[in-house]
Design an enzyme around this catalytic site. Structure first.
Site, PDB file in Angstrom:
ATOM      1  CG  HIS A  45      -6.215   2.409   8.524  1.00 31.80           C
ATOM      2  ND1 HIS A  45      -6.164   1.063   8.822  1.00 31.80           N
ATOM      3  CD2 HIS A  45      -6.797   2.475   7.296  1.00 31.80           C
ATOM      4  CE1 HIS A  45      -6.689   0.363   7.840  1.00 31.80           C
ATOM      5  NE2 HIS A  45      -7.085   1.190   6.895  1.00 31.80           N
ATOM      6  CG  ASP A  47      -6.694   1.917   3.125  1.00 36.26           C
ATOM      7  OD1 ASP A  47      -6.300   0.740   3.203  1.00 36.26           O
ATOM      8  OD2 ASP A  47      -7.635   2.351   3.826  1.00 36.26           O
ATOM      9  CD  GLU A 144      -9.029  -1.786   6.502  1.00 31.22           C
ATOM     10  OE1 GLU A 144      -8.322  -1.361   5.579  1.00 31.22           O
ATOM     11  OE2 GLU A 144      -9.922  -1.117   7.058  1.00 31.22           O
ATOM     12  CG  HIS A 171     -12.761  -4.349   5.307  1.00 27.17           C
ATOM     13  ND1 HIS A 171     -13.351  -4.220   4.078  1.00 27.17           N
ATOM     14  CD2 HIS A 171     -12.361  -3.102   5.665  1.00 27.17           C
ATOM     15  CE1 HIS A 171     -13.310  -2.935   3.705  1.00 27.17           C
ATOM     16  NE2 HIS A 171     -12.710  -2.233   4.651  1.00 27.17           N
ATOM     17  CG  HIS A 217     -13.800  -1.945   9.397  1.00 26.54           C
ATOM     18  ND1 HIS A 217     -14.689  -1.389   8.511  1.00 26.54           N
ATOM     19  CD2 HIS A 217     -12.573  -1.467   9.054  1.00 26.54           C
ATOM     20  CE1 HIS A 217     -14.026  -0.616   7.667  1.00 26.54           C
ATOM     21  NE2 HIS A 217     -12.738  -0.634   7.978  1.00 26.54           N
ATOM     22  CG  HIS A 238      -9.389   2.837  10.173  1.00 20.98           C
ATOM     23  ND1 HIS A 238      -9.072   1.586  10.633  1.00 20.98           N
ATOM     24  CD2 HIS A 238     -10.032   2.635   8.996  1.00 20.98           C
ATOM     25  CE1 HIS A 238      -9.513   0.671   9.775  1.00 20.98           C
ATOM     26  NE2 HIS A 238     -10.107   1.283   8.776  1.00 20.98           N
ATOM     27  CG  ASP A 338      -9.725   4.927   6.318  1.00 20.51           C
ATOM     28  OD1 ASP A 338      -8.959   4.209   5.653  1.00 20.51           O
ATOM     29  OD2 ASP A 338     -10.922   4.651   6.486  1.00 20.51           O
TER      30      ASP A 338
HETATM   31 ZN   LIG Z   1     -11.109   0.490   7.056  1.00 21.04          ZN
END
Ligand SMILES: [Zn+2]
Length: 397
Positions: A45, A47, A144, A171, A217, A238, A338
Site C-alpha cells: 500500500h 498513496d 481503496e 475505506h 479498514h 495495510h 501506507d
Molecule cells: Zn487506508
C-alpha cells in the site's frame, strides 16, 4: 565495535529483569546489504498516487513526502501496490467511478508509462518475479474503498480488466454493501451488520476474477463475513495489531489467527498511530481538527500535529511483525507501509528508501534471511498465487 564483556553481562542481566529486553545480535553492514538485496520486497500500500494525480513527478528525488523513484530504488523496493484511493466525498453526486478511473490512470499513465525503464505494470505473481529479474519495479493497482464500484459487479469487472488486483472492501466509510470500522459510532450511518447479500456476491466475484480481497479498514463483522464467504485467502493490505495499538482498524489477535489459518497475510501499516498507543492517544486530540480541515497538508496544521504527536519508531514496526509471528507464524505477516497516506512515519523508517534499516533491525532481533524474505514478499506472492489458482478453478480453466 564488538560488545565488551561488561556490556554483554549487562545485557544478559537486563534481559533477565526486563521483559522485552532481548539481547541483540551484532550485524554487519555487508550482511544487511546481502540479505536486503536477496529479498523481493513487496509493499502492498502506497498513496503517492494522490500526488501523481495532481502532477507530482515520481521520477524526481523530492525533498518532501515518502515516495519517489530514486528512493524506491535506494530502498530496493521490488514491487509496489499503488492505491487507487477514492475518498468518501466522491460518493456525493455518484462520482466514485469517475475518480477511480482517474486514479487507475495515474498509475498506468503517470507512473508506468512515464518511466518504462523503471516500472512495469504487473498483473500476476509471475509478472512481479519477471519484473524483478529484469531489474524493474513491478507496479500493481489496488482500489481503496469499495464504493468505487458504485454497487455494480460490472464496474468491478471493468476495474479488473484495467489491471486492478485488489480492492479494499471499504475505506473509512460504510458503503452500500459493507460496514467500515471508520464510522461505526457515527450517527445517521446505515450499517449492515457486516456484508450484505450483495456484499457477499462482491467477494465471490472477486474470487472468480482473481482479485484479492483486502480487509484493511473494514468493521470486524465485515472481516468475519468476508473470511467466511471467500474461497481464497484474504489479506490486509495495510493494517497493524490492535493488541499493541487500539485503533479500531487494526486487527485483533483472533482476527489475525483466523486470517492466517486460511492462508492470508497482514501487511503492517507504518502510521505512527496504528503502531504506538502513545501516538494513537495523542492523535485522538488533533485528528478531528485535521479531518475537518479543508487542506490536511496546511503547514500550520502539520506543524501542530508534529508538536503534539510523539512519533512511533522502527522498533515499533519490528514489534508488530514480532507479534504476528508469535501468535500466527512467520507466514502470516508482510509490509503495507501506507507511505504518503500517513501524517507520521516511524523514526528510522521515514520513507521508502529506509527499508534496509528494517532489515538490520530484524536481523538483530534474530530473524533469519529466509524469514525476512517471507515477510518482505514471499508471503504476499503466496497469497496472490492462491487467489490466481482459485480464480482458474472457478472459471473452469
Ligand atoms: Zn487506508
Amino acid at each position: 565495535m564488538p560488545p565488551s564483556p561488561l556490556s554483554r553481562v549487562l545485557c544478559t542481566l537486563l534481559a533477565l529483569v526486563l521483559p522485552g529486553f532481548a539481547q541483540t545480535r551484532q550485524v554487519s553492514d555487508a550482511e544487511v546489504q546481502r540479505v536486503h538485496k536477496s529479498a523481493l520486497l513487496i509493499d502492498t500500500h502506497n498513496d503517492v498516487t494522490s500526488k501523481t494525480v495532481d502532477g507530482f513527478d515520481i521520477g524526481k528525488l523530492s525533498a518532501t513526502g515518502h515516495t519517489d523513484l530514486p528512493r524506491l530504488r535506494q530502498g530496493n523496493v521490488g514491487a509496489q501496490f499503488f492505491a487507487a484511493y477514492v475518498a468518501s466525498s466522491y460518493v456525493n453526486g455518484n462520482r466514485s467511478a469517475h475518480r477511480t478511473l482517474e486514479m487507475i490512470d495515474t498509475i498506468r499513465h503517470d507512473i508506468v508509462e512515464r518511466y518504462p525503464n523503471d516500472f512495469t505494470l504487473a498483473l500476476t505473481a509471475a509478472d512481479i518475479e519477471r519484473a524483478h529479474r529484469e531489474g524493474k519495479i513491478a507496479a500493481l493497482i489496488g482500489i481503496e474503498g469499495g464504493h468505487a464500484i458504485e454497487d455494480s459487479l460490472r464496474l468491478l469487472r471493468d476495474y479488473y480488466a484495467l489491471g486492478v488486483r485488489y480492492m479494499t472492501l471499504t475505506h473509512v466509510n460504510t458503503n452500500g454493501w459493507a460496514d467500515s470500522s471508520g464510522d461505526l459510532e457515527k450517527p445517521g450511518v446505515a450499517h449492515h451488520n457486516g456484508l450484505t447479500d450483495f456484499g457477499k456476491d462482491v467477494v465471490r466475484e472477486m474470487n472468480r476474477l482473481g482479485m484479492m480481497v483486502d480487509i484493511s479498514h473494514v468493521a470486524d463483522k465485515t472481516f468475519w463475513d468476508a473470511l467466511e464467504v471467500s474461497t481464497a485467502p484474504i489479506f490486509a493490505s495495510h493494517s497493524s495489531c490492535r493488541a499493541l495499538s487500539s485503533a479500531p482498524r487494526n486487527m485483533t489477535d483472533d482476527m489475525i489467527r483466523a486470517l492466517a489459518k486460511k492462508g492470508g497475510v497482514i501487511d503492517i501499516n507504518f502510521s505512527c498511530g496504528f503502531l504506538s498507543q502513545k501516538s494513537s492517544d495523542a492523535e485522538r486530540e488533533i485528528m478531528p481538527k485535521i479531518l475537518a480541515a479543508r487542506n490536511a497538508e496546511d503547514p500550520a496544521l502539520v506543524a501542530e500535529y508534529r508538536k503534539s504527536v510523539p512519533p512511533a519508531t522502527l522498533e515499533d514496526v519490528v514489534e508488530h511483525i514480532d507479534h504476528v509471528v508469535k501468535i500466527a507464524g512467520v507466514d502470516a505477516v508482510g509490509l503495507g507501509s501506507d507511505f504518503d497516506g500517513i501524517m507520521c512515519a516511524p523514526k528510522g523508517l521515514d520513507d521508502v528508501s529506509k527499508f534496509p534499516n528494517l532489515t538490520r533491525a530484524l536481523l538483530e532481533k534474530g530473524y533469519s534471511a529466509d524469514d525476512i524474505r517471507k515477510i518482505y514478499g514471499a508471503n504476499v506472492l503466496r497469497v496472490m498465487r492462491a487467489v490466481e489458482r482459485e480464480s482458474a478453478r472457478l472459471r473452469g480453466r
